[in-house]
Motif scaffolding. Structure first.
Motif, mmCIF file in Angstrom:
data_model
loop_
_atom_site.group_PDB
_atom_site.id
_atom_site.type_symbol
_atom_site.label_atom_id
_atom_site.label_comp_id
_atom_site.label_asym_id
_atom_site.label_seq_id
_atom_site.Cartn_x
_atom_site.Cartn_y
_atom_site.Cartn_z
ATOM 1 N N ARG A 98 11.495 -0.765 -10.772
ATOM 2 C CA ARG A 98 10.896 0.210 -9.844
ATOM 3 C C ARG A 98 9.574 0.736 -10.376
ATOM 4 O O ARG A 98 8.608 0.905 -9.640
ATOM 5 N N ASP B 91 7.010 -1.869 -9.855
ATOM 6 C CA ASP B 91 6.653 -1.934 -8.439
ATOM 7 C C ASP B 91 5.742 -0.772 -8.040
ATOM 8 O O ASP B 91 4.831 -0.932 -7.224
ATOM 9 N N SER B 92 6.004 0.378 -8.638
ATOM 10 C CA SER B 92 5.262 1.577 -8.205
ATOM 11 C C SER B 92 3.777 1.456 -8.535
ATOM 12 O O SER B 92 2.940 2.082 -7.879
ATOM 13 N N LEU C 182 2.693 -0.065 -5.286
ATOM 14 C CA LEU C 182 2.981 0.691 -4.071
ATOM 15 C C LEU C 182 2.267 2.043 -4.038
ATOM 16 O O LEU C 182 2.121 2.632 -2.972
ATOM 17 N N ARG C 183 1.840 2.531 -5.203
ATOM 18 C CA ARG C 183 1.124 3.820 -5.194
ATOM 19 C C ARG C 183 -0.208 3.706 -4.447
ATOM 20 O O ARG C 183 -0.774 4.705 -4.028
ATOM 21 N N ARG D 212 3.207 3.253 3.307
ATOM 22 C CA ARG D 212 4.089 2.140 3.672
ATOM 23 C C ARG D 212 4.680 1.492 2.419
ATOM 24 O O ARG D 212 4.130 1.613 1.323
ATOM 25 N N SER D 213 5.805 0.795 2.591
ATOM 26 C CA SER D 213 6.475 0.180 1.444
ATOM 27 C C SER D 213 6.816 -1.270 1.763
ATOM 28 O O SER D 213 6.687 -1.717 2.907
#
Length: 591
Positions: free
Chosen positions: A249, A252-253, A256-257, A262-263
């Motif tokens: 996670r 991934d962040s 995604l940040r 949206r994700s």
DNA sequence: GATTTCACGTA
DNA sequence: CGTACGTGAAATCC
């Protein structure tokens, strides 16, 4: 254990064999489960594998016969684990791949091919097992003959179920010797380069033994350095599944940040594509080379590409890989094959052939040892010069940098000449480099003709042979998907494949000849080849043998090239060059 | 559960 | 400047 019994070859246990062509030229050896048999110099021996192989190892030490085996893996592994370097072998499977193309080479196929029986009816051991055993043999069939009713080798011939007594092991050994002799005759009769094809058979068989040695020795790894490099890319070693999920996670962040509204599941290409579209990046696929130009469009692109790199280390070359493939002796081990199913390159598992460059510092020589690293320079154009016999192109190989004389001859800059040569060997002939390609055609007509002929053979689905005699099948039946594809596209793809295969395949043959010469010359130095990488050799030697090993790598190349090419007309000699350096770690710059 | 697709590392 | 291979995750097929 009856030690005295196992090592000594007792004459009273031998049975005299009628002399045949195969028994003179070959020493057939079969190992099935815990039983083994060989036929050597007209005498046979069968029994417990432990005893028979101990005697065989002794014969190898004294005489170096040419062991004929169904496969090196099945019969010669014990030599490798005993530290005895098998000098001469005849691997039926490898020779079959050479002779018939493709990769499948079980004993049944080898036999059927040589005696002219349809390959598609070879009894297969798998799903039909129940049938095979249920079907009673005709009363006149010899129950101890591995060739069953219908003329095919029994599907269970090399299983302990059938080969459970000495006379059956001996019958198998006779069959192996017979098939080796048939293969020898078939190679000798090839219209182009028969003697060379026999030499290739010897080389491929020895390469199969080298593959066992590579798997046995392993590649020395600095485990702490490897852990450190993996940690830098993929984070610390997770303590639990929960911990692993947290680390994922966090990784991934970092991507995604950049898209707080949206994700997406970054491991799902469809979702990644949608995510990027939402950021104004519209792409057909999310492949690296497609996304690379968009790095400046939106910061999520760069973050995603960095994520992919880290994710690759974490999943493919992470702690699990380290635990599975690096032994307690700090050696990275994977299975090797002497040839692929196409042009004949070696393959390796456990990531040995595609280790990311950033992990290479973890490949390090053991204490008191060094690596001697050697790679062939400009191998493919030099091989083209050799196999085509083009005198002008051969002249260019006498330069350390082949592209310099080519550029001079064409009157262009070196980068232009290089692209033109590579385009001629691999690319579309109708591309933008058209004018230089026409000049190349005029300057080196013999070499270019060879490439054109290979391309044409691909179009015509006419099988080719490499310089060393390996069959390149081009008449494969198309899959349903392929039949739906445009005809011209498939033709062009097959043409390119054919053109590439004759060069790549010949280069693989020279490479193996080189590697095997090195293997032989390293014996007195107590050194080993620990990695083969298409045009690169990594050799592990005691530090005080570094200079000698460097000489060995150069000398072996000259020897191997001379033997591989055979007699060359004056003025057509082709020069091969190797870059050789002594290093402690694989990534270290060449000296 | 086995096979295919996508992606990417190496030469 | 094309070909080949091995690997893992997700999607797809049966």
């Amino acid at each position: 254990m009856a030690a005295s019994r196992s090592a000594a070859v007792r004459l009273d246990e031998r049975v005299r064999e009628p002399p045949t062509a195969s028994s003179r030229a070959f020493t057939p050896l079969v190992v099935v489960g815990d039983r083994a048999a060989y036929l050597h110099a007209g005498l046979s021996r069968a029994g417990l594998a432990r005893d028979v192989l101990a005697a065989a190892v002794e014969i190898e030490r004294l005489e170096h016969p040419r062991w004929a085996v169904p496969s090196a893996e099945s019969a010669l592994t014990v030599f490798v684990t005993a530290g005895v370097r098998v000098a001469r072998a005849w691997d039926l499977a490898e020779v079959h791949r050479l002779l018939a193309g493709g990769w499948a080479a079980d004993l049944g196929r080898v036999h059927a091919h040589l005696v002219g029986l349809p390959i598609d009816r070879v009894p297969q051991p798998r799903a039909s097992d129940l049938f095979d055993f249920a079907a009673p043999s005709p009363p006149d069939a010899d129950p101890n003959d591995p060739v069953g009713a219908g003329g095919y080798v029994r599907a269970d011939a090399l299983t302990p179920d059938w080969a459970d007594r000495d006379e059956r092991l001996l019958a198998l050994a006779r069959l192996v010797g017979d098939l080796a002799a048939r293969q020898y005759a078939a190679l000798s009769a090839l219209p182009v380069g028969g003697p060379r094809a026999v030499a290739t058979a010897h080389s491929e068989s020895a390469a199969a033994v080298l593959c066992l040695e590579l798997a046995h020795h392993g590649l020395p790894v600095d485990r702490r350095r490897a852990e450190h490099l993996i940690g830098a890319a993929a984070g610390p070693r997770p303590a639990s599944e929960l911990d692993a999920a947290r680390i994922r996670r966090e990784r991934d962040s970092l991507v995604l940040r950049h898209t707080p509204d949206r994700s997406a599941d970054l491991r799902n290409p469809a979702q990644v594509k949608a995510l990027l579209a939402g950021c104004g990046v519209e792409v057909e696929t999310t492949r690296k080379w497609v996304l690379e130009p968009y790095r400046t469009t939106h910061p999520v692109v760069g973050a995603l590409l960095d994520w992919r790199k880290a994710e690759r280390i974490a999943t493919t070359y992470g702690y699990r890989w380290l635990d599975e493939h690096v032994g307690p002796d700090d050696r990275l081990r994977g299975a090797w094959t002497a040839c692929d199913g196409g042009a004949g390159r070696m393959t390796a598992q456990a990531g040995l052939h595609n280790l990311p460059a950033e992990l290479r510092p973890a490949v390090a020589a053991a204490a008191g040892h060094v690596f001697v690293r050697a790679d062939l320079g400009q191998i493919e154009p030099r091989v083209l010069a050799a196999v085509s016999g083009d005198p002008a192109f051969a002249a260019a190989t006498r330069s350390d940098d082949l592209y310099a004389p080519v550029a001079a001859k064409l009157g262009v800059e070196r980068p232009v000449a290089k692209v033109a040569v590579l385009a001629a060997m691999y690319g579309q002939r109708s591309g933008s480099a058209g004018e230089t390609l026409r000049d190349l055609q005029r300057a080196y007509p013999v070499a270019m003709r060879l490439l054109d002929d290979a391309y044409a053979a691909g179009l015509a689905r006419r099988p080719l042979r490499t310089f060393g005699g390996r069959l390149i099948p081009l008449d494969r039946t198309l899959t349903a998907d392929e039949q739906a594809a445009p005809r011209e596209w498939l033709d062009a793809a097959r043409g390119r494949f054919a053109r590439n295969a004759i060069i790549q395949g010949a280069a693989a043959e020279l490479f193996k000849a080189w590697a095997l010469t090195v293997r032989h010359l390293l014996i007195p130095l107590d050194g080993q080849i620990v990695l083969c990488l298409h045009d690169e050799l990594l050799v592990h030697v005691p530090a005080n043998a570094a200079n000698t090993a460097t000489d060995v790598l150069h000398r072996a190349l000259a020897d191997a090239a001379r033997r591989w090419l055979g007699p060359t007309q004056p003025g057509r000699e082709v020069r091969f060059v190797a870059d050789v350096c002594v290093v402690n770690r694989w990534d270290e710059a060449k000296g």
